[in-house]
Design a protein around this motif. Structure first.
Motif, PDB file in Angstrom:
ATOM      1  N   GLN A  38       0.825  -1.197   0.000  1.00 36.12           N
ATOM      2  CA  GLN A  38       0.000   0.000   0.000  1.00 36.12           C
ATOM      3  C   GLN A  38       0.869   1.261   0.000  1.00 36.12           C
ATOM      4  O   GLN A  38       0.611   2.233  -0.708  1.00 36.12           O
ATOM      5  N   LEU A  45       2.258   6.888  -6.553  1.00 33.33           N
ATOM      6  CA  LEU A  45       1.329   7.932  -6.963  1.00 33.33           C
ATOM      7  C   LEU A  45       1.854   9.303  -6.568  1.00 33.33           C
ATOM      8  O   LEU A  45       1.876  10.245  -7.365  1.00 33.33           O
ATOM      9  N   SER A  46       2.287   9.371  -5.334  1.00 34.00           N
ATOM     10  CA  SER A  46       2.766  10.658  -4.855  1.00 34.00           C
ATOM     11  C   SER A  46       4.006  11.092  -5.611  1.00 34.00           C
ATOM     12  O   SER A  46       4.162  12.253  -5.965  1.00 34.00           O
ATOM     13  N   SER A  49       3.217  12.278  -9.113  1.00 38.67           N
ATOM     14  CA  SER A  49       2.626  13.612  -9.045  1.00 38.67           C
ATOM     15  C   SER A  49       3.665  14.635  -8.633  1.00 38.67           C
ATOM     16  O   SER A  49       3.733  15.740  -9.177  1.00 38.67           O
ATOM     17  N   ILE A 321      -5.583  31.022 -30.005  1.00 37.35           N
ATOM     18  CA  ILE A 321      -5.230  31.172 -28.595  1.00 37.35           C
ATOM     19  C   ILE A 321      -3.744  30.928 -28.395  1.00 37.35           C
ATOM     20  O   ILE A 321      -3.091  31.579 -27.599  1.00 37.35           O
ATOM     21  N   ASN A 322      -3.213  29.992 -29.130  1.00 32.06           N
ATOM     22  CA  ASN A 322      -1.801  29.670 -28.990  1.00 32.06           C
ATOM     23  C   ASN A 322      -1.315  28.993 -30.264  1.00 32.06           C
ATOM     24  O   ASN A 322      -2.077  28.781 -31.207  1.00 32.06           O
ATOM     25  N   GLN A 324      -0.260  25.949 -30.712  1.00 34.46           N
ATOM     26  CA  GLN A 324      -0.764  24.593 -30.932  1.00 34.46           C
ATOM     27  C   GLN A 324      -2.110  24.610 -31.643  1.00 34.46           C
ATOM     28  O   GLN A 324      -2.422  23.725 -32.439  1.00 34.46           O
ATOM     29  N   GLN A 325      -2.881  25.620 -31.373  1.00 35.20           N
ATOM     30  CA  GLN A 325      -4.150  25.731 -32.081  1.00 35.20           C
ATOM     31  C   GLN A 325      -3.913  26.028 -33.561  1.00 35.20           C
ATOM     32  O   GLN A 325      -4.617  25.503 -34.427  1.00 35.20           O
ATOM     33  N   GLN A 328      -3.024  22.800 -35.170  1.00 35.15           N
ATOM     34  CA  GLN A 328      -4.237  22.006 -35.376  1.00 35.15           C
ATOM     35  C   GLN A 328      -5.056  22.557 -36.541  1.00 35.15           C
ATOM     36  O   GLN A 328      -5.631  21.806 -37.326  1.00 35.15           O
ATOM     37  N   ASP A1089       4.404  41.806 -22.080  1.00 35.47           N
ATOM     38  CA  ASP A1089       3.329  40.824 -22.140  1.00 35.47           C
ATOM     39  C   ASP A1089       3.959  39.446 -22.295  1.00 35.47           C
ATOM     40  O   ASP A1089       5.063  39.310 -22.822  1.00 35.47           O
ATOM     41  N   ARG A1090       3.251  38.460 -21.839  1.00 39.53           N
ATOM     42  CA  ARG A1090       3.729  37.094 -22.011  1.00 39.53           C
ATOM     43  C   ARG A1090       2.552  36.140 -21.962  1.00 39.53           C
ATOM     44  O   ARG A1090       1.569  36.388 -21.247  1.00 39.53           O
ATOM     45  N   LEU A1092       2.050  32.020 -21.554  1.00 37.63           N
ATOM     46  CA  LEU A1092       2.712  30.739 -21.303  1.00 37.63           C
ATOM     47  C   LEU A1092       1.843  29.638 -21.890  1.00 37.63           C
ATOM     48  O   LEU A1092       0.688  29.467 -21.500  1.00 37.63           O
ATOM     49  N   PRO A1094       1.462  25.736 -22.223  1.00 36.49           N
ATOM     50  CA  PRO A1094       1.936  24.382 -21.909  1.00 36.49           C
ATOM     51  C   PRO A1094       1.856  23.525 -23.175  1.00 36.49           C
ATOM     52  O   PRO A1094       0.915  23.636 -23.960  1.00 36.49           O
ATOM     53  N   TYR A1096       1.586  19.921 -24.657  1.00 40.36           N
ATOM     54  CA  TYR A1096       1.266  18.512 -24.345  1.00 40.36           C
ATOM     55  C   TYR A1096       1.450  17.711 -25.621  1.00 40.36           C
ATOM     56  O   TYR A1096       0.849  18.020 -26.651  1.00 40.36           O
TER      57      TYR A1096
ATOM     58  N   PRO B 113      -8.848  22.411 -30.765  1.00 34.95           N
ATOM     59  CA  PRO B 113      -8.173  22.015 -29.521  1.00 34.95           C
ATOM     60  C   PRO B 113      -8.822  22.586 -28.270  1.00 34.95           C
ATOM     61  O   PRO B 113      -8.386  22.295 -27.181  1.00 34.95           O
ATOM     62  N   TRP B 137     -14.381  23.975 -34.886  1.00 31.63           N
ATOM     63  CA  TRP B 137     -13.810  25.160 -35.533  1.00 31.63           C
ATOM     64  C   TRP B 137     -14.917  26.133 -35.916  1.00 31.63           C
ATOM     65  O   TRP B 137     -16.028  25.712 -36.257  1.00 31.63           O
ATOM     66  N   SER B 295      -0.611  31.019 -15.374  1.00 30.02           N
ATOM     67  CA  SER B 295       0.518  31.617 -16.082  1.00 30.02           C
ATOM     68  C   SER B 295       0.292  33.116 -16.165  1.00 30.02           C
ATOM     69  O   SER B 295      -0.793  33.583 -16.509  1.00 30.02           O
ATOM     70  N   ALA B 297       0.207  36.776 -17.381  1.00 29.68           N
ATOM     71  CA  ALA B 297       0.029  37.366 -18.703  1.00 29.68           C
ATOM     72  C   ALA B 297       0.676  38.729 -18.797  1.00 29.68           C
ATOM     73  O   ALA B 297       1.274  39.072 -19.795  1.00 29.68           O
TER      74      ALA B 297
END
Lengths: 1097, 299
Positions: A38, A45-46, A49, A321-322, A324-325, A328, A1089-1090, A1092, A1094, A1096, B113, B137, B295, B297
């Protein structure tokens, strides 16, 4: 020892004990195992994480470290000259780049090659970057090739999952693997992080290592922000040609098909444009759809930081938005992946000026060293600070010590002005941060103007007293400077206020001076700024009524002096002194016979016939009229003077000019007389005498009197004694307004009135600057012929016979004017005063500005070859394509200020030549208001980008010629590519005279030739409006102020196991990747400005 | 009575124990059994306690980790809508939140996304539910909608993300999480005036100390969102009705601007102890909190 009596003995007893013990052991073992199982499970798990959390913390910390190193790089003494302001509650520092190279972040770990094999890559973490002032502290362990102890590495394809690195030719869209080899991508090295020293360079494994990170930095600011760029493929050149925003960058230049662009625009601007079709098959073809897009772009007040608020079909506009979008989106839409290296999703620019004056070659004024002098007109704008708090137009409070100029001045505010007062149609300004209609208060705040009955008074920031000066930027600390003050601040002071010397006197010596006393007013810099401001206003408004601004003349007891903006109207080019001998004035009492004289006007509208967008607001009724003393004289001996009369009593000639029905009337110099122009003027004689010399409708002018010469000396002439010759237009209310005058005409000249007469001429019909010089004209027989090209070819123009000026009344050589010199040392007669439009120190008249710099006129680049020799020279007869333009519409980019007449003969605001004095205006003004953007805007491209296709997309299709007189009207793709490559070559050059731009203005002062390097036709290089095409296209969409970067960072937690012998043997326990989009103000070091993102995977 | 030698012989002959021996043996065995049973019972009790704790931990972790993923990729823009509590829009009892996030979601068509994410405690089931709608989209043909920018609001377009109505798109992610509360940690900001505003906790996602800050505005003032949840283990939940849980929720305070986060947890624990619920149930209730840093901005 004996066993207890109750205990079993012998074998039976031993067996029982064994069973009990074994049972207990089993039981205990089970309990322990359960506990351990256990615990292990929970621990796993801990730990998982925890490691993920630790990786996240490490990544964020690493990003802070990288960001910190960038900020330190800005502040480093080797890179910047630092000025700190501590006068207010907050300390403000300014970091002026100490060299052109230091305007950009240092590059490191890039492959060599020209052109740059990986243009977007600024640097990567690299063990060999110890030459950097703030190295990455990476160790010699590579993130891609040195596989970790537990088999982890960052593949090249992962490092390029954003597609910012070029890929091999022919690579599949799904394959992100970047180019390799000697000019290829090398993956970043790991920066090892220890529990004691943070990022530490290690040569061998160390148990103190708790994690590592690697990163690459890309110049996202050098890309096209896909949230702004791209326009419907069916747009017209009239829409995209002026490049009002980055939206009109041509994305087909970077590999997208027209349908791809339409899909992008249809998706992004869905509610605003209302496209046909659905996602993946949008089409934007109708006029209303195209207009919707145009309105969306040109009316934007959010700096493109937020999407438009329109809704349609329950849907809204969109934004990526970012990144990655975007990736896509590309997968779904299907445009070529190669284009991704030119596209970003984040761009930020500090919409505040950072201009500082530079000293032009040959200048007697060292502007650069005087940039912080309080009395200097041209200040380093970053060093001009708020001295007491006040409320800005954007609603924020200006704090003591912060830069006075927080925003560029938006030219859209010009729409609040009209010739008839305040224009309250639509929102044209900001009030407390809210878009507002113009009011008396906002007009005075923004322009210093106060409306008075039928004109504007320049009164400065408050009150209604007409000002006699425009404040210097350094004297303003408690308010935002107004339009005129910024004009004065942005134009090199030594390029203003040029005069032609003192007034001339006939026959004194060979250096005469002009025939009108305008030196004092010409020398007044503020006069010229007010005139220029009026000209800019009249370029921007849609009407053709001149804007009238009154200013006080400090050299004439603050007399109220009107200035009229230049419109697309006729102006006095020459005043012919027409004399007739043996003339009998039958209206005199008693009738007199002698030598009579008239002032006849040659009119010229030197503009192209364009820009009449508001056809209901064009003045069509005009008058040629005079005032002031004039007389006739006989030079003698004996000298005889007639009685002086007031020209105001000589009546006037009223005439009609309707550019819509008579588009060619007065487009070339035309004598205003009854016999040569249609419709003929209406002659209204005054009490002085008849204005129609023969009464036969052939020759008409303003009567100057009559003198009876002695028989021994029959010659004589007109003797203007300070009279003004004027043009007036009639306002809609019927009032006559004097919008031009040939001022204070003096200096008579005598010739045999039967053979030769003379004329007073402007070097440029639009201005009285330099006064008037004298020329002669010969009329043939019979003497009733009007002067004209056939019988009197002399003029200002080199395409005719020389405009002979004799020795009389021309700008003085002692005032710096240069003339051809004949062999006897005197001024050569055969020159053309109009070639001041070239202002080339060769064989034609030229002059230097007060600071000693000879600056280009509009014809500076005109070729001397036959044929093309006319291109660029606006004064040539019929040379329409080289003529100035009145836009009569709001400016669409700051570069269009170059259309505005500068009030120097044949010189507009100069955005085409390196010796310009006007380059600062490019940084002080912008086009559109920004609401609640905190001084930030999106949609600017780094002018120092290494991505030539990005610049090509901006330049392609840029309008060369509003009127389409010259062809092609827009910059072809091939030309755009040539210019873009030349710009990149320039900004990436290591030559001392080249390199990155420190300011937009350096496009002109350093690289103006580059901007026309791709011109496919010679006229593109010779005609000013075409020569400035590339500059206009770049003027509002480029920046050098911010570092807008994408930091691609991977962080891994873990450790080196005991016995590890190489740095590669790191045990990876957790990993986190981020793309940090960040914008840093290069001049303040502040992160503005920034975002961030992530990652994935 | 037999002499010892006889007894020995008799035992050897009879191959058995005497009654005393048996009694002693049985007693010893009973003692051992009792000891072992007690040991096992204690171990079992401890295991059950730990099991409950693990169950609640697991529940809490599932919810809090999911929130971590969603909030890590929350769309922070001034031109998008959020459904968040504020002083202008307070929420009593269990809180709700809805926002756009760059995470996958259920979609009836090829999705972008982005997803619309919402959290709530279903007042009927007293379970934490998550809504994750995959957004298509813009302009695409599909059953769902794309992300909508202002002036379109989440409340207007997806009312189910902002109310308590039953909706099939919700999924339970914390069946035993019966209390859900959140608050904001506002940034410390250097103001134009030169004064430094200290970081502070707030029930409003913008800094009312700064003039002109009157809306969420892309969460530009928020450094972190703190979430506090109360969980009951599944076994103990059978002892408590949903209405009783609902009553307990009423006794558990909302976060107040004057509070520090620990104070809220203390109050909640006190409320749990003070409740009239069975001790077996209250002893199985736990309070968890986590702070999610967003995060930054605009530093």
């Amino acid at each position: 020892m004996n066993s207890p009596s109750w205990f079993p003995e012998n074998g039976r007893r031993e067996g029982f004990a064994l069973i009990v013990v074994l049972s207990l052991i089993v039981l205990l073992t089970l309990v322990v195992m359960m506990f351990l199982a256990q615990s292990m499970s929970a621990r796993q798990l801990s730990r998982g994480s925890l490691q993920q959390s630790k990786a996240d913390q490490l990544a964020v910390s690493a990003l802070d470290i990288v960001t910190g190193s960038l900020k330190q790089e800005i502040a480093a003494a080797t890179n910047s000259t630092t000025v700190t302001f501590n006068t207010g509650p907050v300390s403000y520092s300014v970091y002026r780049p100490s060299s052109n190279a230091s305007i950009l972040p240092a590059r490191s770990g890039n492959p060599a090659g020209v052109p740059d094999p990986i243009p977007n890559l600024v640097r990567r973490s690299w063990s060999g970057d110890s030459n950097l002032p703030f190295p990455s502290n990476a160790s010699a362990v590579n993130s891609a090739t040195d596989v970790s102890y537990n088999g982890r590495s960052i593949t090249f394809a992962r490092w390029n999952s954003h597609y910012l690195i070029p890929r091999p030719n022919g690579a599949a869209d799904t394959d992100a693997t970047p180019i390799s080899g000697s000019g290829g991508f090398t993956a970043p090295d790991w920066v090892l992080v220890t529990d004691t020293g943070g990022p530490t360079v290690l040569a061998s494994p160390n148990s103190s290592v708790i994690g590592r990170y690697a990163y690459a930095i890309y110049n996202e600011g050098g890309l096209l922000d896909v949230n702004v760029a791209g326009y419907p493929s069916n747009s017209t050149v009239a829409e995209y040609g002026d490049k009002p925003q980055l939206a009109y960058a041509d994305l087909t230049q970077i590999g997208l098909a027209a349908s791809d662009v339409d899909n992008l625009v249809g998706w992004r601007n869905y509610a605003s444009v209302q496209p046909s079709g659905s996602f993946g098959s949008f089409s934007i073809t109708t006029a209303s759809q195209l207009q919707n897009f145009y309105n969306l772009i040109t009316n934007n007040v959010t700096g493109f930081l937020s999407v438009n608020t329109a809704t349609w079909n329950g849907l809204t506009d969109q934004a990526f938005i970012n990144r990655q979008q975007l990736l896509q989106f590309r997968l779904r839409e299907g445009f070529p992946a190669t284009a991704l290296q030119y596209l970003g999703t984040f761009s930020r620019d500090v919409a505040a000026p950072s201009w500082t004056p530079a000293t032009p070659a040959g200048s007697t004024i060292d502007y650069a060293s005087q940039k912080d002098a309080g009395a200097s007109a041209n200040r380093d704008v970053l060093d001009v600070r708020v001295t007491s708090t006040f409320m800005r137009a954007d609603g924020t409070t200006a704090q003591i010590g912060e830069p006075l100029l927080k925003h560029r001045f938006p030219l859209n505010r010009l729409a609040g002005l009209s010739y008839s007062g305040i224009n309250t149609t639509g929102t044209t300004t900001l009030l407390n941060g809210v878009p507002s209609v113009a009011s008396a208060a906002t007009i005075q705040r923004d322009f210093g103007l106060v409306w008075s009955t039928d004109h504007w008074n320049y009164c400065g920031p408050s009150g209604t007293t007409i000002s006699s000066s425009i404040a210097l930027l350094g004297s303003i600390g408690n308010r935002e400077p107004n339009f005129f003050e910024l004009l004065k601040a942005g134009i090199l002071s030594g390029s203003l206020g040029r005069d032609a010397g003192s007034n001339g006197t006939y026959y004194v010596d060979w250096e005469e001076g002009p025939a009108s006393g305008v030196q004092t007013s010409d020398q007044n810099i503020d006069f010229q700024v007010i005139q220029l401001g009026a000209n800019i206003i009249d370029q921007s408004d849609t009407d053709s009524y001149p804007t009238e601004i009154h200013f006080a003349d400090p050299n004439n007891s603050n007399a109220e002096t009107p200035f009229y903006g230049i419109e697309n109207l006729p102006y006095i080019q020459r005043i012919f002194a027409r004399m007739l001998g043996n003339y009998t004035n039958a209206s005199a009492s008693p009738p007199q016979t002698g030598i009579a004289g008239w002032y006849m006007a040659e009119l010229w509208n030197p503009h192209q016939n364009s820009g009449y967008t508001d056809t209901s607001s064009i003045p069509t009724q005009f008058r040629f009229i005079g005032s002031g003393p004039t007389a006739m004289f006989v030079p003698g001996p004996p000298v005889v003077n007639s009685t002086s009369i007031d020209l105001a009593n000589s009546g006037y000639l009223q005439f009609t000019v309707n550019p819509i029905t008579s588009p060619t009337l007065y487009r070339d110099p035309t004598l205003l007389t009854t016999g040569s122009v249609a419709p003929a003027p209406t002659v209204v004689s005054g009490t002085n005498g008849p204005d129609d010399a023969y009464g036969n409708g052939v020759l008409s002018g303003l009567y100057s009197g009559l003198i009876v010469p002695p028989s021994s000396n029959p010659s004589g002439g007109i003797q203007p004694q300070g009279c003004d010759l004027m043009l007036q237009y009639q306002t809609p209310s019927g009032t006559w307004k004097t919008y031009q005058l040939m001022k204070n005409l003096t200096g008579g000249h005598d010739w045999n009135p039967a053979v030769v007469n003379f004329y007073y001429q402007h070097a440029d019909p639009r201005t009285d600057r330099f006064g008037t010089s004298l020329g002669q004209w010969t009329f043939g027989s019979p003497p009733t012929n009007p002067p004209g090209s056939s019988s009197s070819p002399q003029s200002i123009r080199p395409d005719t016979s020389p405009g002979w000026n004799g020795y009389d009344f021309f700008p003085r050589p002692s005032a710096g004017f240069i003339y051809p010199i004949s062999s006897d040392g005197s001024i050569f007669d055969n020159f053309y005063i109009g070639t001041e439009s070239d202002n080339v120190s060769t064989s034609n008249p030229a002059y230097t500005d007060p600071d000693g710099v000879m600056r280009s006129g509009e014809g500076y680049y005109a070729s001397s070859n036959a044929g093309d020799g006319t291109d660029g020279r606006p004064m040539i007869l019929g040379n329409t394509g080289s003529r100035p333009i009145i836009l009569n519409r709001p400016f669409r980019n700051v570069g269009e200020l170059g259309y505005a007449f500068r009030d120097d003969p044949w010189r507009n605001i100069d955005f085409m030549s390196p010796n310009t004095g006007d380059a600062g205006l490019l940084d002080l003004f912008c086009i559109q208001e920004e609401e609640n953007t905190n001084g930030l805007v999106a949609g600017s491209v780094d002018l120092n980008t290494r991505q030539a296709p990005v610049l090509q997309a901006i330049l392609a299709g840029a309008m060369k010629d509003e009127t389409g007189v010259e062809s092609p009207p827009a910059v072809p793709s091939a030309d755009a590519a040539t210019i873009a490559n030349a710009l990149v070559s320039w900004t990436t050059s290591a030559n001392a005279s080249e390199g990155p731009f420190l300011n937009r203005s350096e496009l002109l002062t350093k690289a103006s030739g580059v901007l026309v390097s791709g011109s496919s036709s010679s006229s593109d290089q010779q005609i000013k409006i075409r020569r400035e095409a590339a500059l206009r296209a770049l003027s509002d969409v480029s920046t050098v102020r911010t570092w807008t970067l994408l930091i691609d960072l991977v962080a891994q937690t873990g450790h080196y196991p005991p016995g590890a012998t190489t740095l590669a043997q790191f045990v990876v326990e957790g990993e986190r990747r981020y793309w940090l989009h960040i914008s840093i103000d290069r001049f303040t070091g502040q992160v503005v400005d920034r975002v961030l993102e992530p990652v994935y995977e | 009575m037999c002499p010892p030698a006889d007894r020995r012989k008799s035992r050897e002959r009879g191959a058995g124990f005497s009654l005393v021996e048996l009694l002693v043996a049985v007693s010893v065995f009973a003692l051992l059994l009792a000891f072992t049973s007690q040991l096992l019972l204690t171990a079992s009790s401890l295991a059950k306690y730990d099991s409950k704790r693990i169950d609640t931990d697991t529940q809490a972790r599932a919810v809090l980790d999911r929130l971590a993923i969603d909030l890590a990729q929350i769309v922070k823009r001034s031109d998008v809508s959020y459904y968040l509590k504020s002083s202008a829009f307070p929420q009593t009892g269990n809180d709700q939140m809805a926002f756009y996030s760059n995470v996958p979601g259920y979609s009836g068509a090829p999705a972008s996304p982005l997803s619309l994410v919402a959290y709530r405690v279903n007042p009927t089931t007293m379970m934490v539910e998550r809504l994750g709608i995959g957004l298509i989209w813009n302009g695409d043909t599909g059953s769902n909608a794309p992300i909508a920018f202002l002036p379109q609001t989440i409340q207007g377009l997806w009312p189910q993300a902002t109310n308590s109505n039953s909706d099939p798109d919700y999924e339970v992610i914390g069946q035993d999480v019966f209390r859900f509360e959140y608050y904001y940690l506002l940034k410390g900001q250097l103001l134009d005036s030169g004064s430094q505003e200290a970081p502070t906790y707030s029930v409003t996602p913008w800094d009312t100390r700064i003039a002109g800050h009157t809306s969420v505005n892309g969460l530009c003032d928020v450094a972190a969102i703190g979430v506090v949840i109360a969980v009951i283990d599944p076994a103990s939940r059978n002892l408590v009705s949903n209405s009783a849980l609902s009553n307990l929720v009423g006794q558990m305070n909302d976060f107040a601007a004057t509070m520090q986060p620990g104070q809220l947890q203390t109050q909640w624990n006190s409320a749990i102890v003070a409740s009239n619920l069975p001790p077996a149930a209250t002893s199985a209730m736990r309070v968890y909190s986590r702070l999610y840093y967003l995060s930054s901005a605009s530093p």
